[in-house]
Design a protein around this motif. Structure first.
Motif, PDB file in Angstrom:
ATOM      1  N   UNK B  26       0.783  -1.055   0.127  1.00 60.96           N
ATOM      2  CA  UNK B  26      -0.123   0.001   0.024  1.00 60.96           C
ATOM      3  C   UNK B  26       0.836   1.063   0.010  1.00 60.96           C
ATOM      4  N   UNK B  27       1.907   1.238   0.815  1.00 57.54           N
ATOM      5  CA  UNK B  27       3.007   2.445   0.793  1.00 57.54           C
ATOM      6  C   UNK B  27       3.323   2.723  -0.256  1.00 57.54           C
ATOM      7  N   UNK B  28       3.827   1.723  -1.099  1.00 61.43           N
ATOM      8  CA  UNK B  28       4.696   2.019  -2.387  1.00 61.43           C
ATOM      9  C   UNK B  28       3.582   2.264  -3.429  1.00 61.43           C
ATOM     10  N   UNK B  30       1.153   4.197  -2.958  1.00 57.24           N
ATOM     11  CA  UNK B  30       0.762   5.625  -2.778  1.00 57.24           C
ATOM     12  C   UNK B  30       1.450   6.387  -3.804  1.00 57.24           C
ATOM     13  N   UNK B  31       2.814   6.141  -3.939  1.00 56.70           N
ATOM     14  CA  UNK B  31       3.617   6.627  -4.752  1.00 56.70           C
ATOM     15  C   UNK B  31       3.122   6.406  -6.232  1.00 56.70           C
ATOM     16  N   UNK B  32       2.774   5.487  -6.529  1.00 57.27           N
ATOM     17  CA  UNK B  32       2.247   5.302  -8.144  1.00 57.27           C
ATOM     18  C   UNK B  32       1.170   5.973  -8.442  1.00 57.27           C
ATOM     19  N   UNK B  33       0.424   5.905  -7.205  1.00 63.17           N
ATOM     20  CA  UNK B  33      -0.756   6.635  -7.505  1.00 63.17           C
ATOM     21  C   UNK B  33      -0.681   8.171  -7.640  1.00 63.17           C
ATOM     22  N   UNK B  34       0.163   8.644  -6.930  1.00 59.55           N
ATOM     23  CA  UNK B  34       0.452  10.233  -6.973  1.00 59.55           C
ATOM     24  C   UNK B  34       0.987  10.432  -8.275  1.00 59.55           C
ATOM     25  N   UNK B  37      -1.661   9.938 -11.099  1.00 57.18           N
ATOM     26  CA  UNK B  37      -2.621  10.960 -11.148  1.00 57.18           C
ATOM     27  C   UNK B  37      -2.122  12.319 -11.486  1.00 57.18           C
ATOM     28  N   UNK B  38      -0.828  12.685 -11.316  1.00 60.41           N
ATOM     29  CA  UNK B  38      -0.143  14.017 -11.579  1.00 60.41           C
ATOM     30  C   UNK B  38      -0.026  13.787 -13.251  1.00 60.41           C
ATOM     31  N   UNK B 254      -2.343  22.001 -11.812  1.00 60.50           N
ATOM     32  CA  UNK B 254      -1.785  20.546 -12.057  1.00 60.50           C
ATOM     33  C   UNK B 254      -0.575  20.397 -12.942  1.00 60.50           C
ATOM     34  N   UNK B 257       2.366  21.152 -11.012  1.00 60.26           N
ATOM     35  CA  UNK B 257       2.584  20.301  -9.865  1.00 60.26           C
ATOM     36  C   UNK B 257       3.357  19.168 -10.658  1.00 60.26           C
ATOM     37  N   UNK B 261       7.106  18.167  -9.653  1.00 56.24           N
ATOM     38  CA  UNK B 261       7.169  16.779  -9.201  1.00 56.24           C
ATOM     39  C   UNK B 261       8.223  15.962  -9.937  1.00 56.24           C
ATOM     40  N   UNK B 265      11.609  14.584  -8.495  1.00 54.32           N
ATOM     41  CA  UNK B 265      11.884  13.059  -8.718  1.00 54.32           C
ATOM     42  C   UNK B 265      12.968  12.751  -9.570  1.00 54.32           C
TER      43      UNK B 265
END
Lengths: 328, 284
Positions: B26-28, B30-34, B37-38, B254, B257, B261, B265
């Motif tokens: 789940x934690x990892x 989140x990164x791919x979700x962010x 989405x961006x 967006x 962003x 990002x 990254x």
């Protein structure tokens, strides 16, 4: 033999009894002084920061004294400033964040340190490091456009219907509020908990695990009853570190907490936090007392994070040292 | 009975271990979700105008953030000029010249500074740079971000210098090089990849900082000439646009962003993979 002695003789005076002037000509002393100046700058900056915060918050200290912390009136027009709603908001959002982030973070750290093969663990840790590098304003952006609507449509009904009789889940939801800010903060601090806890867990000596397994415990029992207790203080340290981050976090919280200086029992109610009020009102603070009250809030924030960071560092150092001592 | 108990314990073990896997997943995720989405939202709203045009007046759609991109660049450059030399040279002092007492004071101060919330750094820069000059400026923003770069650069310079093998040091000394010459020509070059990595990571970290810029660099809807004017930056623009009520501004938030990002990254990935490859130096 003879050559060695002559070499020793000529080396002696050069490294031993050089005069200050000779050192200076060699450049060593200059280099030392220059770097010393820069190192001292760091100390001066830190001291200057504390000094500026202290001096520039003198007015509210004189006028309100301790009551600054226990008054909940924040009224710039009447020149009445009390920090309680902001302290409350900071505490509540951080608490919500920890309730979510601690189990998730420690679980993930256990997986990375105990279960995953080293290569997989390293790759996942790389992603976790990237997650920690995401700027907070991006979390705020996603908070505004994803978590806030999600709060209104999914999380609020799911919690309010069955548990609505509890004061913390009572009342209407506007999407923004303590809970929303807490969720966003949780996502932000999870990487810190994972990284530090993983380090600490990895520093637990191997014999501890093997001893537990040899006594017939299952893998989970050896992890949960032997490894985790061994690393307990360090994990506590990672939690304090995360807490310090959560307390000081500004942008993501400002964007989703609702910015209302009120104390409400309900987690769905909009609130305010120390960092958020500084961010929002600093540029429009008219009058010295107003501005200095905001700086006093900054001082409070500084002291809180100072204490938590100190504790965290102490706990982490103690655990990793324990690991290397027992592991020999 | 014992068999059943054992089976239960094994079940608990497998279940809990699986749960830890879920936590990590789940934690990892989140990164791919962010990221996803961006990429989706930013990708659909980014265009060439974003990089080349100034913001349009309120109410008109279109326009870009060229001023904020330039502003961010200016402030980051100046911040590095403040933060890197102090951190780097201070780190050399800690690793090479210091006695015990002074070094621990410097280290403690740096750790303290590192833990200060960024908004408080903003207050410091405000009272030190904005108040005396009576206006918001790129200087003040760069000062705030520079302060944040110092502790990271300092501590990592120290660490990497200390991890340079002793043999190199002794070799240079044996050839008769003075101490500073040894440092400048042998030790720093040996550690430079690690130090560069740390500096880049520090830069990536402050590149996304918003809070300390709110009341130092402030913001500007026009091109800011020189260094002593209020200056627009990408993170502050994202904040202002995201909390505004206009759809077109949301679109641009967006896009900004995504750019921010992506920048952060990419610096992170480059620094962590390419630059730091093979850094692990033999200890002792």
């Amino acid at each position: 033999m003879a050559t060695t002695t002559t070499a020793m003789k000529s080396a002696g005076p050069v490294s031993g009894s050089r005069s200050f002037l000779a050192k200076l000509r060699n450049g060593d002393e200059i280099a030392r002084l220059v770097t010393l100046i820069f190192a001292t700058t760091v100390v001066l900056i830190t001291a200057g920061l504390v000094w500026e915060l202290w001096v520039n918050s003198a007015l509210p200290r004189q006028k309100f004294g301790f009551s600054f912390f226990v008054t909940s009136v924040w009224d710039p027009i009447m020149d009445q400033f009390g920090a309680l709603p902001f302290i409350y908001g900071t505490m509540v959002t951080s608490a919500v964040a920890l309730v979510i982030a601690v189990p998730l973070g420690i679980g993930a750290a256990i997986f990375l340190a105990e279960l995953a093969p080293p290569r997989v663990s390293d790759i996942l840790q790389f992603f976790i490091d990237l997650l920690a590098a995401v700027p907070s304003v991006i979390y705020g952006l996603l908070g505004v456009f994803i978590v806030v609507p999600l709060m209104r449509t999914v999380i609020y009904p799911a919690l309010n219907k069955p548990f609505g009789y509890l004061p913390i889940f009572k009342g209407p939801s506007y999407g923004v509020g303590f809970m929303t800010a807490g969720i966003v903060l949780a996502i932000m601090v999870i990487p810190y908990i994972i990284s530090v806890s993983r380090e600490v867990l990895l520093s637990v000596p191997r014999d501890q695990r093997e001893a537990a397994l040899a006594l017939g415990s299952t893998r989970w029992e050896s992890t949960w009853k032997v490894v985790v207790p061994f690393a307990k203080t360090g994990i506590m340290g990672s939690i304090f570190l995360a807490l310090a981050r959560a307390l000081g976090e500004t942008m993501a919280v400002t964007m989703v907490i609702g910015n209302t200086p009120k104390i409400a029992a309900s987690l769905f109610a909009p609130g305010y936090s120390i960092a958020a009020v500084i961010a929002n009102e600093f540029t429009e603070a008219t009058g010295d007392l107003y501005l200095q009250s905001l700086i006093a809030l900054g001082l409070v924030l500084f002291l809180l994070t100072f204490i938590l960071n100190g504790l965290a560092r102490l706990l982490i150092v103690v655990t990793t040292q324990k690991g290397s001592e027992v592991g020999g | 009975m014992t068999n059943g108990r054992l089976r239960w314990r094994k079940f608990v073990s497998n279940f809990m271990l699986a749960m830890t896997g879920v936590c990590a997943f789940v934690s990892v995720l989140v990164l791919f979700f962010i990221l996803g989405y961006l990429l989706f939202n930013g990708g659909t709203s980014i265009n060439w105008d974003f990089f080349t045009k100034l913001p349009k007046p309120v109410g008109e759609t279109g326009g870009g953030m060229s001023n904020a991109i330039v502003g961010s660049g200016k402030i980051l450059l100046l911040a590095s000029l403040i933060g890197v030399p102090i951190g780097f040279l201070g780190g050399i002092y800690l690793a090479e010249f210091s006695g015990k007492g002074m070094a621990s004071v410097v280290r403690y101060a740096a750790d303290l500074l590192n833990g200060v919330p960024s908004i408080v750094i903003g207050i410091f820069a405000y009272s030190l740079v904005v108040l005396p000059f009576k206006h918001f400026s790129a200087y003040a923003g760069a000062f705030a971000l520079g302060m944040m770069m110092i502790p990271i650069t300092l501590r990592s310079t120290e660490e990497f210098l200390k991890s340079v093998p002793r043999m190199l040091r002794e070799g240079a000394m044996a050839l008769g090089a003075s101490k500073w010459k040894t440092i400048a020509t042998v030790i720093v070059p040996a550690a430079y990849r690690g130090i560069m990595t740390a500096i880049l990571l520090a830069l990536a970290r402050v590149a996304g900082e918003t809070a300390p810029l709110l009341f130092t660099a402030f913001g500007n809807r026009f091109e800011s000439h020189g260094w002593s004017q209020p200056t627009a930056t990408l993170p502050v623009m994202i904040y202002t646009y995201a909390v505004s009520p206009y759809d077109d501004w949301h679109r641009q938030a967006w896009a900004a962003g995504l750019v921010l990002l992506g920048l952060v990254l990419i610096i992170n990935i480059l620094a962590r993979t390419i630059l730091s490859r093979g850094i692990a130096v033999p200890r002792s």
